[in-house]
Design a protein around this motif. Sequence first.
Motif, mmCIF file in Angstrom:
data_model
loop_
_atom_site.group_PDB
_atom_site.id
_atom_site.type_symbol
_atom_site.label_atom_id
_atom_site.label_comp_id
_atom_site.label_asym_id
_atom_site.label_seq_id
_atom_site.Cartn_x
_atom_site.Cartn_y
_atom_site.Cartn_z
ATOM 1 N N SER A 59 3.152 1.601 -3.286
ATOM 2 C CA SER A 59 2.399 1.881 -4.508
ATOM 3 C C SER A 59 1.769 3.274 -4.451
ATOM 4 C CB SER A 59 1.339 0.799 -4.758
ATOM 5 O OG SER A 59 0.444 0.760 -3.672
ATOM 6 N N ALA A 60 1.401 3.712 -3.232
ATOM 7 C CA ALA A 60 0.824 5.062 -3.115
ATOM 8 C C ALA A 60 1.863 6.108 -3.517
ATOM 9 C CB ALA A 60 0.356 5.300 -1.679
ATOM 10 N N THR A 61 3.075 5.935 -3.012
ATOM 11 C CA THR A 61 4.144 6.875 -3.360
ATOM 12 C C THR A 61 4.415 6.837 -4.864
ATOM 13 O OG1 THR A 61 5.113 6.512 -1.198
ATOM 14 C CG2 THR A 61 6.531 7.505 -2.847
ATOM 15 N N ASP B 65 0.839 -1.208 0.000
ATOM 16 C CA ASP B 65 0.000 0.000 0.000
ATOM 17 C C ASP B 65 0.868 1.250 0.000
ATOM 18 O OD1 ASP B 65 -2.169 -1.595 0.048
ATOM 19 O OD2 ASP B 65 -2.792 -1.149 2.107
ATOM 20 N N GLU B 66 1.859 1.236 0.868
ATOM 21 C CA GLU B 66 2.685 2.431 1.042
ATOM 22 C C GLU B 66 3.520 2.718 -0.216
ATOM 23 O OE1 GLU B 66 3.674 5.733 2.586
ATOM 24 O OE2 GLU B 66 2.415 4.442 3.829
ATOM 25 N N THR C 162 2.456 6.039 -7.212
ATOM 26 C CA THR C 162 1.346 6.622 -7.970
ATOM 27 C C THR C 162 1.536 8.139 -8.106
ATOM 28 O OG1 THR C 162 -0.096 4.951 -7.037
ATOM 29 C CG2 THR C 162 -1.157 6.829 -8.081
ATOM 30 N N VAL D 196 0.073 -1.939 -9.461
ATOM 31 C CA VAL D 196 -0.927 -1.259 -8.621
ATOM 32 C C VAL D 196 -0.825 0.256 -8.825
ATOM 33 C CG1 VAL D 196 -1.621 -0.779 -6.237
ATOM 34 C CG2 VAL D 196 -0.992 -3.110 -6.916
#
Lengths: 132, 806
Positions: A33-35, A30-31, A37, A66
Amino acid sequence: MPSLTWGGMDERIVMVDSVTGLTLTEEQLDERSATATVQLRRRGVRDGDGVLVCLPAGPDLLVAFVAVTAAGGVIWSLPADLDAGTLRELVRGSRARVMISNVGPAVDAADESRVRVVVGVDDLCAPRPYPV
Amino acid sequence: MPDSPRHNLPADPNRFVGRERDLHDLRGLFAETRVVTLCGVGGIGKTRLALQVAAGLTAAHPDGVWLVELAGLRRPELVDQEIARVLGVREEAGRPLLDTVTDRLRDQRCLLLLDNCEHLVDRCAEVVEALVAACPPVRVLATSREPLRIASELIWRVPPLDLPDDVTADVESVQLFLDRAAAAGTRPGPESLPDVVRLCRALDGLPLALELAAARTRLLSPGQIADRIDDRFSLLTTGGRTAPARQRTLLAAVEWSYDLLADKEQVLLRRLSVFAGDFDLDLAERVCARPPIAAGEIVDLLGGLVDKSLVLCDESRYRLLETIRCFAVERLRQAGEQEQLRQRHLDVLCELQERYFQTEMVEPRVPWPCRLQALTATRTLLPDQRAALDWAAASGEVGLGLRLCRASTGLYPIGGNLAEIVGWLERLLALDVSGLTEDEIAYTKACLAYGLETRDELGRALELAREALAGLAPGSLFPRGVVHSLMVVLLLRMGRADEALCHAEQGLAIAERSGDIWNQASGLAGLSAVALTRGRLREAQRHGEEALARAREHGHRWIMARTAGQLGAVAEARGDLVTAKAQYEMAEPWLREVGGDLDLARCLARIGRVAAMLHEFTAARERLAASLALGRETGQRQGVARCLVGLSVLAEYEGDLEGAVLAAAAAAALRESIGQHSATIRIEELLGRARTKLGDGRAAALWSRGRAMSPDDAARHVLEGERVPPRAPVPAEPVRPSLLTAREHEIAGLLTRGLSNRAIAAELVISPATVARHIANIMEKLGYTSRAQIAVWAAEHQQAPPRASA
């Protein structure tokens, strides 16, 4: 103020790299892939844009997939073990503006294509503050 | 600050076609990226794209968008020089130029556009790295065939223009071709569209290739051009067979266009490649007119090359695109003309600069506008001068190279960079000088001494000046006069007034015998300076007045300003402040006219200081502020220190003793940091008055506070009466929660509970991919790069954990 509960509940493993034995937890996915993105968006990825992804199978690939999806892009996946000629043909045939890869022949293939920016997963996942 | 445009970007030569998305994305990148390099083969349109990107970024860069063109430079050390020149930064004594540049840019929100880095890529990389490390707000946009390969760089590969496909022909490449064909006077009708499409594909959407092809549409149809270009690929001659496809395509297009030229046009195009920068018709005629081309033909031939888009023309100045220039250099070499042409270029540069030097400085009775014109012309030749000096060094033409240096007043303190001229002189003198006369060597040493004096290397300068005087031929009267004046300056600075007097007298005598007005004025100014040092004020006044009269007779604004300044100093010494101010004010417009920014900064500071002593506080403030701005822009810490001293005087006359001590202390600290000693008498007196009025403790505290202040803060304190706030981090602008949608708020709230995307998805009954998208949106809106930051933000901005309701 609510307490933050990082760690603990999201240490569920979502991927194991069979070669290295390294694991990727749900929280890491999560962490990272968020960055990634955000970094993709900053490099101009918009809804519907094709993004070439050429990485060996493993956690980085999952993170890249992701991230591209979350950024609104369309994943154009390229197997990392393709020969240079095929890679070149596929990269040049695509209309992608961004490529995620650290694979030498793929990066070289970007040379005569319409890819503007080539970026490695390490670069995408390094959280960078806004500059002064 | 003046509201002058804060950029030096050229006007668009014609319509910029296409690449809208790239422009938008590239401009957006600079919100977070420090260095962007546009990479790609020659002719793909890097420069044009960069200029277009930069033009859209002027509003975001209040301290300016500055284009630095590197194509004409042949030596790595010139990268620093050229950046400094564009920014107006001048070398400081005893300090690397790059340090002065980074100091000047430290807090500047500006964008530097470094165009054509490829041939100097290593130095460019070092310079950009230094700038990025030292100047947090500075951004760099570079164009280069090769990336700089530095950590902070984002490499942007510039692709060709979009090509037509089977569905639509209304794409960038076709638009560009049709636009340029229309400019050439042809409008291909709809029936030729399939041929245009075929041509654009054959040229792979390369902008330069399309431009060259479009320029030929008056004689050839798009179909004919496409056929011929196709044939070209099999005929490539210039080692292009193994090059990458785009490079091959471009080469084919350039070769095709070149081969279509008439013989004389071909000859001229390859000869034009010797010019390093843009050039005018006169220079082209002087350098390129030799068999088979006569001078009178060049104007028409140039016109023909402009029509064919091989030469660009802007208001009677011409230039070659770097890609075309590289091609033409190769052709010149193949034709066996390179050495001849470069030699001719050096000869012509020498002739021109010597003529301009004579007109500007030596010839009597030349009206000032003509002298100024010569000075301007010599400055315009700087890029060519560098190329010519390079050739002089490479080909062992030391004599010509040194002549060129000596004649180039454009590189002297008024207009140029002394580091550069000293560098060239030293480089040339290190070569074989056995063929030179003693007179030539002596004159060169005089120039070197002149440069070293400005760098504060007094001992070495004096030694060289002495050698110069000993070696100059009896007939070299003008240089002799100049060296005597230089000796006066050097010896006065070293406290040796008696010896200085001797040189002032000798210099004046020689100048009077030869009718050399410049050196008469200069010699008399020297006599006045010597008399002033010795406290003989009436004598100083008499010599000064005579010096100004001779300077007026000569007409050069720089020597007029110098002698007026001397009279101002004499008036100050006898306490006549009104006259002193009038003299300094007389010099100001002259210095503006001549573009001598360092002298102007000094002059403004003097006016400001004297005005303050006359209680004309508004005028004082204005001049000191202007001088300070100039000192900052040119990167001269010495100039800034001088202004702080002036501001200290101003504050004290206004009754602000505290401000006076602060400014004096800041000036003292700054001077110490550059290895200079402050004039201590005034400081001691000022501190004495401060101790009496404010008490010992308070005076000492102010002094230490002032020493610790930045020069800018200290200056602001006096200029704006601003109390300096304690240094504290500026709290970030709170982000308004309303930026986020209701759903985004909800997800931000769930993040504070440490939920994974999957868990949030389950709670909200949406897919994990949707959660990831929402999180990306939140991060973008809040300017964050990690999920954890959102959680912290949400925790701070929400009273209670949110409920999972919409």
